[in-house]
Design a protein around this motif. Structure first.
Motif, PDB file in Angstrom:
ATOM      1  N   ILE A  79       0.834  -1.206   0.000  1.00  0.00           N
ATOM      2  CA  ILE A  79       0.000   0.000   0.000  1.00  0.00           C
ATOM      3  C   ILE A  79       0.868   1.255   0.000  1.00  0.00           C
ATOM      4  N   CYS A  80       1.914   1.265   0.798  1.00  0.00           N
ATOM      5  CA  CYS A  80       2.795   2.440   0.852  1.00  0.00           C
ATOM      6  C   CYS A  80       3.495   2.671  -0.480  1.00  0.00           C
ATOM      7  N   LEU A  81       3.961   1.598  -1.125  1.00  0.00           N
ATOM      8  CA  LEU A  81       4.613   1.739  -2.422  1.00  0.00           C
ATOM      9  C   LEU A  81       3.631   2.225  -3.485  1.00  0.00           C
ATOM     10  N   ALA A  82       2.419   1.697  -3.477  1.00  0.00           N
ATOM     11  CA  ALA A  82       1.414   2.131  -4.442  1.00  0.00           C
ATOM     12  C   ALA A  82       1.006   3.576  -4.187  1.00  0.00           C
ATOM     13  N   ASN A  83       0.937   3.976  -2.927  1.00  0.00           N
ATOM     14  CA  ASN A  83       0.596   5.360  -2.594  1.00  0.00           C
ATOM     15  C   ASN A  83       1.689   6.311  -3.065  1.00  0.00           C
ATOM     16  N   LYS A  84       2.937   5.924  -2.868  1.00  0.00           N
ATOM     17  CA  LYS A  84       4.041   6.759  -3.320  1.00  0.00           C
ATOM     18  C   LYS A  84       4.055   6.863  -4.841  1.00  0.00           C
ATOM     19  N   ALA A  85       3.763   5.752  -5.533  1.00  0.00           N
ATOM     20  CA  ALA A  85       3.713   5.779  -6.992  1.00  0.00           C
ATOM     21  C   ALA A  85       2.562   6.648  -7.486  1.00  0.00           C
ATOM     22  N   ALA A  86       1.409   6.566  -6.832  1.00  0.00           N
ATOM     23  CA  ALA A  86       0.273   7.408  -7.220  1.00  0.00           C
ATOM     24  C   ALA A  86       0.568   8.879  -6.977  1.00  0.00           C
ATOM     25  N   ASP A  87       1.288   9.171  -5.924  1.00  0.00           N
ATOM     26  CA  ASP A  87       1.648  10.558  -5.636  1.00  0.00           C
ATOM     27  C   ASP A  87       2.632  11.094  -6.674  1.00  0.00           C
ATOM     28  N   LYS A  88       3.557  10.246  -7.134  1.00  0.00           N
ATOM     29  CA  LYS A  88       4.548  10.693  -8.118  1.00  0.00           C
ATOM     30  C   LYS A  88       3.940  10.932  -9.492  1.00  0.00           C
ATOM     31  N   ILE A  89       2.925  10.144  -9.865  1.00  0.00           N
ATOM     32  CA  ILE A  89       2.331  10.347 -11.194  1.00  0.00           C
ATOM     33  C   ILE A  89       1.280  11.452 -11.180  1.00  0.00           C
ATOM     34  N   GLY A  90       1.005  12.000 -10.010  1.00  0.00           N
ATOM     35  CA  GLY A  90       0.092  13.128  -9.934  1.00  0.00           C
ATOM     36  C   GLY A  90      -1.332  12.770  -9.642  1.00  0.00           C
ATOM     37  N   ALA A  91      -1.614  11.506  -9.389  1.00  0.00           N
ATOM     38  CA  ALA A  91      -2.980  11.108  -9.061  1.00  0.00           C
ATOM     39  C   ALA A  91      -3.236  11.326  -7.561  1.00  0.00           C
ATOM     40  N   THR A  92      -4.444  11.100  -7.155  1.00  0.00           N
ATOM     41  CA  THR A  92      -4.814  11.255  -5.741  1.00  0.00           C
ATOM     42  C   THR A  92      -4.206  10.124  -4.934  1.00  0.00           C
ATOM     43  N   SER A  93      -3.616  10.473  -3.797  1.00  0.00           N
ATOM     44  CA  SER A  93      -3.061   9.457  -2.911  1.00  0.00           C
ATOM     45  C   SER A  93      -3.824   9.478  -1.593  1.00  0.00           C
ATOM     46  N   LEU A  94      -3.626   8.435  -0.786  1.00  0.00           N
ATOM     47  CA  LEU A  94      -4.349   8.352   0.478  1.00  0.00           C
ATOM     48  C   LEU A  94      -3.832   9.330   1.510  1.00  0.00           C
ATOM     49  N   TRP A  95      -2.517   9.525   1.575  1.00  0.00           N
ATOM     50  CA  TRP A  95      -1.945  10.461   2.531  1.00  0.00           C
ATOM     51  C   TRP A  95      -0.764  11.146   1.924  1.00  0.00           C
TER      52      TRP A  95
END
Length: 95
Positions: A79-95
């Motif tokens: 989950i943390c890796l996917a959240n970091k990847a989503a944050d880097k591509i500019g999508a919405t992340s959980l935190w």
């Protein structure tokens, strides 16, 4: 329906992806457990049935709990890796 576009729902797609990553290691073990015999241990063993067999059937509760905690930690890392990847591509992340 005509006005919904991919950029409009990209935040929903991102959140759904993150939530799915957390459930990735949780397999519906009930189906496997129903067909589970001693002859199929080597091929049909998944993490959930292994925890069931070692923790409840063999009464080794601490070992079963340790395996479950390890599975939860791996899910948290995913989950943390996917959240970091989503944050880097500019999508919405959980935190």
């Amino acid at each position: 329906m005509l006005h919904i576009s991919i950029p409009g729902i990209s935040s929903i797609i991102s959140i759904q992806f993150l939530l799915t990553m957390g459930r990735m290691l949780n397999v519906g073990y009930e189906k496997v457990l129903l067909l589970y015999t001693g002859a199929t241990y080597s091929t049909a063993d998944i993490i959930s049935t292994y925890v069931y067999r070692r923790g409840l059937i063999d009464a080794n509760y601490s070992y079963g709990a340790a395996i479950s905690i390890f599975q939860a930690v791996i899910s948290l890392i995913l989950i943390c890796l996917a959240n970091k990847a989503a944050d880097k591509i500019g999508a919405t992340s959980l935190w």
